[in-house]
Design an enzyme around this catalytic site. Structure first.
Site, mmCIF file in Angstrom:
data_model
loop_
_atom_site.group_PDB
_atom_site.id
_atom_site.type_symbol
_atom_site.label_atom_id
_atom_site.label_comp_id
_atom_site.label_asym_id
_atom_site.label_seq_id
_atom_site.Cartn_x
_atom_site.Cartn_y
_atom_site.Cartn_z
ATOM 1 N N GLY A 160 53.057 38.743 -18.901
ATOM 2 C CA GLY A 160 51.794 38.281 -18.315
ATOM 3 C C GLY A 160 51.134 37.316 -19.271
ATOM 4 O O GLY A 160 51.808 36.670 -20.072
ATOM 5 N N SER B 290 55.465 38.714 -24.782
ATOM 6 C CA SER B 290 55.895 37.377 -24.397
ATOM 7 C C SER B 290 55.330 37.060 -23.015
ATOM 8 O O SER B 290 54.783 37.944 -22.343
ATOM 9 C CB SER B 290 57.419 37.293 -24.363
ATOM 10 O OG SER B 290 57.894 37.982 -23.222
ATOM 11 N N LYS B 291 55.518 35.819 -22.596
ATOM 12 C CA LYS B 291 54.985 35.357 -21.315
ATOM 13 C C LYS B 291 55.454 36.237 -20.147
ATOM 14 O O LYS B 291 54.763 36.374 -19.150
ATOM 15 C CB LYS B 291 55.434 33.912 -21.062
ATOM 16 C CG LYS B 291 54.714 32.904 -21.953
ATOM 17 C CD LYS B 291 53.944 31.884 -21.105
ATOM 18 C CE LYS B 291 52.932 31.118 -21.915
ATOM 19 N NZ LYS B 291 53.414 29.953 -22.594
ATOM 20 N N ARG B 292 56.646 36.804 -20.332
ATOM 21 C CA ARG B 292 57.233 37.673 -19.309
ATOM 22 C C ARG B 292 56.289 38.842 -18.964
ATOM 23 O O ARG B 292 56.289 39.356 -17.854
ATOM 24 C CB ARG B 292 58.550 38.188 -19.900
ATOM 25 C CG ARG B 292 59.407 39.078 -19.101
ATOM 26 C CD ARG B 292 60.754 39.216 -19.838
ATOM 27 N NE ARG B 292 60.570 39.612 -21.247
ATOM 28 C CZ ARG B 292 60.405 40.871 -21.640
ATOM 29 N NH1 ARG B 292 60.388 41.844 -20.775
ATOM 30 N NH2 ARG B 292 60.254 41.159 -22.926
#
Ligand code: GLU
Length: 466
Positions: free
Chosen positions: A245, A241-243
């Protein structure tokens, strides 16, 4: 064997995910390694969520990664009449039926099943066995006449044999009552019509393969070879996920990763061949096979991505690197190179590509050819310009006139200066870097001097000593 045909079928509903890029890469490698075709289909049937920008991001991502596709990209939406035609053909073959059940009736059915304690309620339409004479004159959906007993087995190259109980698969709708096809129908019709022989995609589609197999069988079509690849996870083993990177392909370009390095890294992400780690695309094509795809999720490892990219920058061909650096600058929203900067970078490339893991680092190192006099030094670099070093620079600058401009001569000269002052080379190199580049992370002072030349070196040093 017939020619291999693979495809990537992204939905244009957001950015292009790095997992989609890896799936595209595997399809591309497999097709190209076997003299096959690689096709691109934009699955734009969801009119609400599909956008032209997302399609553009897909085309750009594919182009950046060098994944060329054969022929024009196919729009799934444009095939909607053909999808409807196939649904009606299924009706004619008796492998599908008209269902007049309304949303409310289906909801009521489910609620009743739930109330009766059923954990999984597969809707059983009362119209499956209805006498056509009883059909009302109303809109209808077309449903598959799915087998109610037995099993559907997916023989998957990556996952092995996977069995699905037919009583858990419903008579899925293939054509809605408004005449629009469902995803499950559209994918099969398109893959069939495009002659796709191998469906290589994320394993989140594995259960779809069972439903899609029924459509192939209902039409009497050849079932493609399935290869469902495990998804990409973050470094912590959780779903990417975006978390973690960057998840969008475009972000990787904007963050300065070279496409050859990205291609190498993504190839190794979930695929292995002996101990091959660093390789060119040509070598990947020679090694690639579906059997090399692993069964467990691959973990994204940014450190490894960086070292892979560093290897590709160091080994990249200059003209190609320059071209790609310009693409990086544009993607990152940075100013384009002026002609003099491009020429300077071309000259400096040999010494800035050695240890740069990304184009961000490369550009930082190449600052000495991208900037011009007077050189503005950053704070860290300025610290090295103390009065003592200034004095030494002041003394050596005029003498540079008489040094012949080769690495050996410059080395002999600067070594002698250090010996005279009783200092190590580092003590002299630091203020020289400040004067020549205004930064602390630079190529060697010799390389900088050779690249910018004698006059410019003397001019930059003179600017500093005043
Ligand atoms: N459009 C689907 C997706 O983006 C892919 C369908 C397929 O590969 O069969 O997940």
């Amino acid at each position: 064997m017939a020619q291999i045909v693979t495809r990537i079928a992204p939905s244009p509903t957001g950015y292009m995910h790095v997992g989609t890029a890896r799936t595209a890469l595997f399809n591309w490698l497999f097709a190209r390694a076997n003299g096959g075709k690689f096709l691109l289909r934009i699955e734009d049937t969801d009119r609400e969520r599909s956008t032209p920008e997302a399609t553009e991001a897909i085309l750009q991502g594919m182009t950046w990664l060098g994944l060329d596709w054969d022929g024009e990209a196919v729009s799934q939406f444009a095939q909607k009449d053909r999808h409807a035609e196939v649904a009606h053909e299924m009706l004619a073959r008796g492998t599908a039926y008209k269902c007049f059940s309304t949303q409310e009736e289906i909801a009521t059915y489910r609620a009743e099943q739930e109330a009766a304690g059923a954990s999984y309620a597969v809707f059983q339409s009362p119209w499956r066995d209805a006498d056509p004479a009883t059909h009302p004159d109303q809109p209808f959906a077309i449903r598959m006449m799915a087998p109610r007993t037995g099993e559907t087995v997916i023989d998957d190259v990556v996952q092995g044999k996977v069995t699905f109980r037919n009583d858990q698969l419903d008579d899925m709708i293939v054509l809605r009552s408004d005449g629009t096809p469902t995803y499950m129908l559209a994918v099969v019709v398109d893959d069939h019509d495009m002659g796709v022989t191998h469906v290589i995609r994320g394993d989140d589609h594995l259960s779809n393969a069972a439903r899609q197999t029924m459509v192939y069988e209902a039409m009497g079509w050849d079932i493609p070879v399935w290869a469902h690849i495990p998804l990409i996870h973050g470094p912590d083993g959780k779903k990417l996920s975006k978390r973690h990177g960057a998840t969008a392909v475009g972000d990787y370009q904007a963050q300065g990763y070279p496409s050859a390095g990205m291609r190498n890294y993504l190839t190794r992400l979930g695929w292995a061949h002996a101990d091959a780690e660093l390789f060119t695309t040509q070598q990947a094509l020679e090694m690639f096979s579906l059997e090399g795809i692993g069964r467990s999720p691959a973990r994204l490892d940014f450190k490894k991505l960086e070292s892979t990219c560093g290897w590709h920058i160091a080994h990249g061909e200059d003209a190609a690197l320059l071209h790609e650096i310009e693409g990086y600058l544009a993607a990152a929203g940075l100013p384009a190179l002026r002609d003099d900067q491009r020429a300077g970078l071309a000259k400096a490339l040999y010494c800035v590509k050695e240890r740069a893991k990304t184009f961000v680092e490369l550009i930082e190192k190449a600052h000495f050819v991208l900037t011009s006099r007077p050189i503005v030094a950053d704070e860290a670099a300025l610290k090295h310009l103390d009065p003592v070093s200034r004095g030494i620079l002041n003394e050596l600058t005029p003498r540079l006139q008489n040094v012949s401009w080769t690495k050996d001569a410059l080395e002999a000269f600067l070594t002698e200066v250090c010996a005279t002052h009783g200092i190590g080379f580092g003590k002299l190199a630091a203020p020289l870097r400040t004067a020549l580049a205004g930064k602390t992370a630079t190529p060697s002072v010799y390389d900088m001097m050779l690249v910018i030349g004698q006059d410019e070196t003397i001019a930059r040093l003179s600017d500093v000593v005043g």
